[in-house]
Design a protein around this motif. Structure first.
Motif, PDB file in Angstrom:
ATOM      1  N   ARG A 372       0.845  -1.199   0.000  1.00  0.00           N
ATOM      2  CA  ARG A 372       0.000   0.000   0.000  1.00  0.00           C
ATOM      3  C   ARG A 372       0.879   1.248   0.000  1.00  0.00           C
ATOM      4  NH1 ARG A 372      -4.711  -2.637   0.966  1.00  0.00           N
ATOM      5  NH2 ARG A 372      -4.631  -4.336   2.472  1.00  0.00           N
ATOM      6  N   LEU A 373       0.266   2.357  -0.420  1.00  0.00           N
ATOM      7  CA  LEU A 373       0.956   3.642  -0.473  1.00  0.00           C
ATOM      8  C   LEU A 373       0.120   4.710   0.200  1.00  0.00           C
ATOM      9  CD1 LEU A 373       2.008   3.560  -4.243  1.00  0.00           C
ATOM     10  CD2 LEU A 373       3.517   3.108  -2.294  1.00  0.00           C
ATOM     11  N   VAL A 374       0.788   5.684   0.806  1.00  0.00           N
ATOM     12  CA  VAL A 374       0.100   6.855   1.343  1.00  0.00           C
ATOM     13  C   VAL A 374      -0.193   7.810   0.192  1.00  0.00           C
ATOM     14  CG1 VAL A 374       0.314   8.874   2.841  1.00  0.00           C
ATOM     15  CG2 VAL A 374       1.181   6.656   3.604  1.00  0.00           C
ATOM     16  N   GLU A 375      -1.434   8.303   0.149  1.00  0.00           N
ATOM     17  CA  GLU A 375      -1.776   9.279  -0.884  1.00  0.00           C
ATOM     18  C   GLU A 375      -0.865  10.506  -0.738  1.00  0.00           C
ATOM     19  OE1 GLU A 375      -5.889  10.254  -0.531  1.00  0.00           O
ATOM     20  OE2 GLU A 375      -6.539   8.162  -0.478  1.00  0.00           O
ATOM     21  N   ASP A 376      -0.231  10.918  -1.839  1.00  0.00           N
ATOM     22  CA  ASP A 376       0.683  12.060  -1.852  1.00  0.00           C
ATOM     23  C   ASP A 376       1.874  11.853  -0.930  1.00  0.00           C
ATOM     24  OD1 ASP A 376      -0.937  13.487  -3.654  1.00  0.00           O
ATOM     25  OD2 ASP A 376      -2.184  14.249  -2.016  1.00  0.00           O
ATOM     26  N   GLY A 377       2.181  10.593  -0.593  1.00  0.00           N
ATOM     27  CA  GLY A 377       3.366  10.305   0.199  1.00  0.00           C
ATOM     28  C   GLY A 377       4.615  10.311  -0.659  1.00  0.00           C
ATOM     29  N   ALA A 378       5.772  10.165  -0.006  1.00  0.00           N
ATOM     30  CA  ALA A 378       7.046  10.225  -0.718  1.00  0.00           C
ATOM     31  C   ALA A 378       7.137   9.150  -1.800  1.00  0.00           C
ATOM     32  CB  ALA A 378       8.196  10.075   0.271  1.00  0.00           C
ATOM     33  N   ALA A 379       6.715   7.920  -1.489  1.00  0.00           N
ATOM     34  CA  ALA A 379       6.804   6.835  -2.475  1.00  0.00           C
ATOM     35  C   ALA A 379       5.874   7.074  -3.650  1.00  0.00           C
ATOM     36  CB  ALA A 379       6.479   5.503  -1.797  1.00  0.00           C
ATOM     37  N   ALA A 380       4.647   7.513  -3.370  1.00  0.00           N
ATOM     38  CA  ALA A 380       3.685   7.776  -4.450  1.00  0.00           C
ATOM     39  C   ALA A 380       4.182   8.884  -5.366  1.00  0.00           C
ATOM     40  CB  ALA A 380       2.325   8.142  -3.855  1.00  0.00           C
ATOM     41  N   LYS A 381       4.770   9.935  -4.800  1.00  0.00           N
ATOM     42  CA  LYS A 381       5.285  11.044  -5.604  1.00  0.00           C
ATOM     43  C   LYS A 381       6.465  10.623  -6.459  1.00  0.00           C
ATOM     44  CE  LYS A 381       3.792  14.841  -2.594  1.00  0.00           C
ATOM     45  NZ  LYS A 381       4.235  15.943  -1.697  1.00  0.00           N
ATOM     46  N   ALA A 382       7.227   9.629  -5.983  1.00  0.00           N
ATOM     47  CA  ALA A 382       8.396   9.170  -6.742  1.00  0.00           C
ATOM     48  C   ALA A 382       8.030   8.178  -7.841  1.00  0.00           C
ATOM     49  CB  ALA A 382       9.412   8.539  -5.787  1.00  0.00           C
ATOM     50  N   GLY A 459       6.093   6.591   3.158  1.00  0.00           N
ATOM     51  CA  GLY A 459       4.735   6.349   2.685  1.00  0.00           C
ATOM     52  C   GLY A 459       4.509   5.073   1.920  1.00  0.00           C
ATOM     53  N   PHE A 460       5.164   3.974   2.299  1.00  0.00           N
ATOM     54  CA  PHE A 460       4.856   2.687   1.683  1.00  0.00           C
ATOM     55  C   PHE A 460       4.872   1.613   2.767  1.00  0.00           C
ATOM     56  CE2 PHE A 460       9.498   2.849   1.465  1.00  0.00           C
ATOM     57  CZ  PHE A 460       9.876   1.576   1.858  1.00  0.00           C
ATOM     58  N   SER A 461       4.162   0.507   2.477  1.00  0.00           N
ATOM     59  CA  SER A 461       4.107  -0.589   3.443  1.00  0.00           C
ATOM     60  C   SER A 461       4.312  -1.917   2.728  1.00  0.00           C
ATOM     61  CB  SER A 461       2.772  -0.587   4.189  1.00  0.00           C
ATOM     62  OG  SER A 461       1.706  -0.918   3.311  1.00  0.00           O
ATOM     63  N   PHE A 462       4.656  -2.948   3.518  1.00  0.00           N
ATOM     64  CA  PHE A 462       4.887  -4.286   2.984  1.00  0.00           C
ATOM     65  C   PHE A 462       4.708  -5.289   4.119  1.00  0.00           C
ATOM     66  CE2 PHE A 462       8.869  -2.554   4.505  1.00  0.00           C
ATOM     67  CZ  PHE A 462       9.391  -3.575   5.283  1.00  0.00           C
ATOM     68  N   HIS A 463       4.695  -6.558   3.774  1.00  0.00           N
ATOM     69  CA  HIS A 463       4.597  -7.625   4.768  1.00  0.00           C
ATOM     70  C   HIS A 463       5.962  -8.302   4.930  1.00  0.00           C
ATOM     71  CE1 HIS A 463       0.267  -7.917   5.503  1.00  0.00           C
ATOM     72  NE2 HIS A 463       0.096  -7.611   4.232  1.00  0.00           N
ATOM     73  N   PRO A 464       6.362  -8.604   6.167  1.00  0.00           N
ATOM     74  CA  PRO A 464       7.509  -9.509   6.329  1.00  0.00           C
ATOM     75  C   PRO A 464       7.040 -10.912   5.968  1.00  0.00           C
ATOM     76  CG  PRO A 464       6.530  -9.011   8.468  1.00  0.00           C
ATOM     77  CD  PRO A 464       5.800  -8.174   7.458  1.00  0.00           C
ATOM     78  N   LEU A 465       7.877 -11.672   5.312  1.00  0.00           N
ATOM     79  CA  LEU A 465       7.489 -13.003   4.854  1.00  0.00           C
ATOM     80  C   LEU A 465       8.247 -14.084   5.626  1.00  0.00           C
ATOM     81  CD1 LEU A 465       7.504 -12.451   0.978  1.00  0.00           C
ATOM     82  CD2 LEU A 465       5.530 -12.377   2.537  1.00  0.00           C
ATOM     83  N   PRO A 466       7.626 -15.238   5.870  1.00  0.00           N
ATOM     84  CA  PRO A 466       8.333 -16.339   6.537  1.00  0.00           C
ATOM     85  C   PRO A 466       9.246 -17.086   5.567  1.00  0.00           C
ATOM     86  CG  PRO A 466       6.083 -16.997   6.054  1.00  0.00           C
ATOM     87  CD  PRO A 466       6.210 -15.557   5.628  1.00  0.00           C
ATOM     88  N   ILE A 467       9.963 -16.308   4.773  1.00  0.00           N
ATOM     89  CA  ILE A 467      10.906 -16.868   3.799  1.00  0.00           C
ATOM     90  C   ILE A 467      12.309 -16.418   4.192  1.00  0.00           C
ATOM     91  CG2 ILE A 467      11.630 -16.870   1.388  1.00  0.00           C
ATOM     92  CD1 ILE A 467       8.731 -16.368   0.604  1.00  0.00           C
ATOM     93  N   VAL A 468      13.221 -17.357   4.311  1.00  0.00           N
ATOM     94  CA  VAL A 468      14.570 -17.054   4.764  1.00  0.00           C
ATOM     95  C   VAL A 468      15.319 -16.275   3.684  1.00  0.00           C
ATOM     96  CG1 VAL A 468      16.769 -18.031   5.526  1.00  0.00           C
ATOM     97  CG2 VAL A 468      14.602 -19.126   6.196  1.00  0.00           C
TER      98      VAL A 468
END
Length: 722
Positions: A372-382, A459-468
């Protein structure tokens, strides 16, 4: 989640004899208050019927709280009552079955089996209508003038509705008295936003107070009321945005955003606003056991308040005074922070709070594509898009889902990122530069609820994965080369569980307070279970070093199952949480006059009525699941919880119970007051009573419906406890 269970288990019961006796006396007192409160609501309801009936000259033969039904199990015969006495023409008592109450009026009985007998009993001697085939079509029978059926329809309507009216009136009075004492509540202020949630995506900042949700406005809105309004709006119109007004120190900001399903319960709608935490240390639990805070705080700090940090005084004039502190705490995870505490004796004391050293399972973990991204966040603007995979940042290609947030959380300079967009041959590499923006970080970047990790500045999100992603030396294997059964990069974990025998558990885990945590670890985490992988990593932070865990993983390309043992060991990096035990932020709403108390009481009663109507509407639409329905056991449990909190919470509970009893008892179901009212309305329209046989059959159907419902809700309560 494991940590939630641990937090609930922290207060340890006294084990000495005096403590046991004191605890027993407290439990008896609290259950006594519960019985008194619930009994009072039932008594008031029946008192309404009784007073109205007496006012119109109806003979009342019995007045009971509880039902005096015969109960026999084999040779054991239970008493019908807990006590009774005769005063005048009425028998007063407490029935053995505490599921309601009743007033037995002459000529009226809710048991359809006794209806015909009761009808004969009130006919005046010498009346020959008894032999008619259809009493309703013959001349009106001569009835005992003091019987209920002998009274005009309008009087019977008043008698039937008087119980509900009394519940409505006393419900208002209960709430008014509560506000006279003062009602403590969690205000609808924003302590933080859930990473990846609708509020986070909309860029809503912590530190404000919600004053409007849709059409619901309140300058002193309770967090509970706000959550209920959001839940209801979300269930009614899942695709329609909710209008939100939030008051900040610099003015009102308005938002319009859609709700999302709760990660742990798809039936619940949310926007991801987290309730605030105060700066007051707990009086019993100042820190999580084994944390860095636990090593620097002492019993003398119990109940103390943080008044400054690194020389910066807390600004008490802010809507949320704790916001700047938490932003500082989580934005400087590697820094030792000096806390100035004001103890309960008025003295000030300074403690140094070092970073919390992280613990690990001997591996680094991969991260998902950007979720996901924040509207008008740093990642979205880039130009970053949802689904992009971060393959490098600032030239570093060793991606670790938990190390990257540590490096980015306080960054002030632009960060370069290499992204992979698309799959297979269509995949392409993209270089972007993200310029951090000012954004409050009042919670750790990882979410216990959704399992997402978010860096607010970018302004971005992710999931940690149970992958080594990479492997560190396993303490069990020592320095020897890792055997084939040890974890390797690319392995995907499927299950993790505690295997250390109870007798060999470290002292910290043998504490009774950790029993729920140990039980959950024994049960284990599974990949497809409800708990996100991030909850496992967080749980590891509270386990002593050397704790052994069994891991099942699959290994590509053939998907071979690998069984391995790992131990909890100290990590070189730090953890965001330092284990400070702070209390929830609470405000007090107290009426300053009788008029204000009555106004607040009326408002409270009105809202609880709206809750009941809302529940009924959603139930008819199929939006209420059986697990959301509570019966007598759930009511008793909730009543006890409120009694433990004090007189005001218990009075507000009685207001809620009164409104529920008033509305549910007035539903148009035969055998309930509402069913009787339907019969009376039909009689008023027709000008004569309904056919007695028809009324008896409908009443029997109503009784069976109520009994079936009681069985279902009782079973639901029992299953919930198992």
């Amino acid at each position: 989640m494991f940590i939630d269970l641990l937090a609930q288990a922290l207060p340890l019961a006294a084990t000495d004899e005096a403590g046991i006796l004191s605890s027993l006396a407290t439990q008896i007192w609290q259950w006594g208050l519960v019985a008194l409160g619930i009994g009072l609501v039932i008594f008031v309801h029946e008192l309404g019927h009784f007073v109205a009936a007496k006012s119109f000259g109806v003979k009342c033969e019995k007045f009971y709280v509880g039902f005096d039904v015969p109960i026999q199990i084999g040779p054991i015969k239970f008493p019908r009552t807990l006590g009774k006495f005769q005063y005048g023409e009425t028998e007063y008592g407490i029935g053995i079955v505490p599921l309601g109450g009743y007033v037995k009026m002459l000529g009226q009985d809710d048991d359809p089996r006794k209806a015909e007998e009761e009808a004969k009993r009130i006919r005046v001697a010498g009346d020959d209508s008894e032999g008619d085939e259809d009493v309703n079509d013959a001349a009106p029978a001569q009835l005992d003038p003091r019987s209920f059926p002998a009274k005009p329809v309008w009087q019977r309507m008043i008698i039937i509705s008087a119980g509900v009216v009394m519940n409505l009136i006393t419900g208002i009075l209960f709430a008014a008295i509560a506000y006279g004492y003062g009602v403590g509540y969690n205000p609808s202020i924003i302590g933080g936003v859930t990473p990846g949630g609708p509020a986070w995506q909309a860029g809503i900042e912590p530190g404000g107070q919600v004053v409007s949700v849709g059409d619901f406005h309140d300058d002193q809105m309770h967090f509970r009321e706000m959550r209920m309004a959001i839940l209801t709006e979300g269930l009614d119109n899942p695709t329609k945005p909710i209008d939100l007004a939030i008051r900040y120190d610099d003015g009102i900001r308005k938002y319009s955003l859609k709700t999302a399903s709760h990660p742990e319960n798809a039936d619940v709608r949310m926007i991801g606003i987290v309730s605030p935490t105060s700066l007051e240390l707990g009086s019993k639990t100042m820190a999580m056991p084994g944390s860095i805070a636990d090593s620097v705080l002492t019993s003398e700090d119990a109940g103390a308040t943080i008044v400054a940090y690194d020389g910066q005084p807390v600004k008490q004039d802010l809507i949320v005074p704790s916001t700047p502190f938490f932003n500082y705490l989580y934005s400087h995870p590697t820094k030792t922070i000096s806390l100035t505490l004001k103890r309960t004796d008025g003295s000030e004391h300074q403690v140094e709070l070092p970073p919390q050293q992280a613990k690990m399972l001997g591996a680094r973990w991969a991260m998902s594509p950007i979720t996901r991204l924040v509207e008008d966040g740093a990642a979205a603007k880039a130009g970053v898009q949802v689904g992009d995979v971060i393959t490098a940042f600032n030239g570093n290609q060793e991606i670790d889902a938990y190390l990257m947030p540590l490096e980015l959380i306080s960054a002030t300079e632009p960060v370069s990122m290499t992204l992979r967009r698309g799959e297979g041959e269509a995949a392409k590499t993209i270089e972007v530069e993200l310029t951090p923006q000012e954004a409050l970080q009042t919670h750790a970047p990882d979410s216990q609820i959704s399992g997402e990790i978010a860096i607010n500045r970018f302004g971005f999100s992710f999931h940690p994965l149970p992958i080594v992603a990479s492997v560190l030396p396993n303490l069990l294997a020592g320095d020897a080369p890792a055997p084939d059964s040890e974890l390797q990069p690319g392995d995907e974990l499927q299950a993790v569980r505690l295997i250390t025998p109870d007798s060999e558990l470290p002292k910290q885990l043998q504490d009774k307070r950790f029993e729920p945590l140990v039980a959950q670890l024994r049960k284990g985490w599974e990949k497809d279970g409800p708990m996100p992988w991030g909850a496992v990593i967080e749980t590891v932070q509270y386990l002593p070093e050397g704790t052994e865990l069994q891991v099942l993983a699959t290994r590509s390309p053939k998907g071979r199952v690998i069984e391995s043992q790992v131990v909890v060991q100290q990590d070189e990096r730090v953890w965001f949480e330092r284990g400070i035990g702070l209390t929830a932020s609470e405000s007090m709403q107290k009426a300053t006059s009788v008029t204000e108390a009555m106004t607040l009481g009326f408002r409270e009663a009105k809202r609880r009525l709206q809750d009941v109507f809302r529940f009924l509407r959603m139930a008819t639409q199929g939006r209420v699941k059986m697990r959301h329905v509570g019966g007598p056991l759930a009511i008793m449990d909730l009543a006890k919880q409120e009694a433990e909190r004090g007189i005001s919470p218990q009075l507000l509970f009685l207001t809620m119970l009164s409104m529920n009893l008033a509305i549910l008892n007035f539903l148009p179901i035969p055998a309930l007051d509402g069913g009787h009212m339907v019969f009376l309305i039909a009689e008023a329209i027709r000008g004569k009573k309904l056919n007695e046989q028809l009324e008896m059959r409908l009443t029997m159907a109503g009784v069976l419906m109520i009994l079936l419902l009681m069985v279902v809700v009782f079973a639901n309560d029992i299953l919930r406890l198992l």
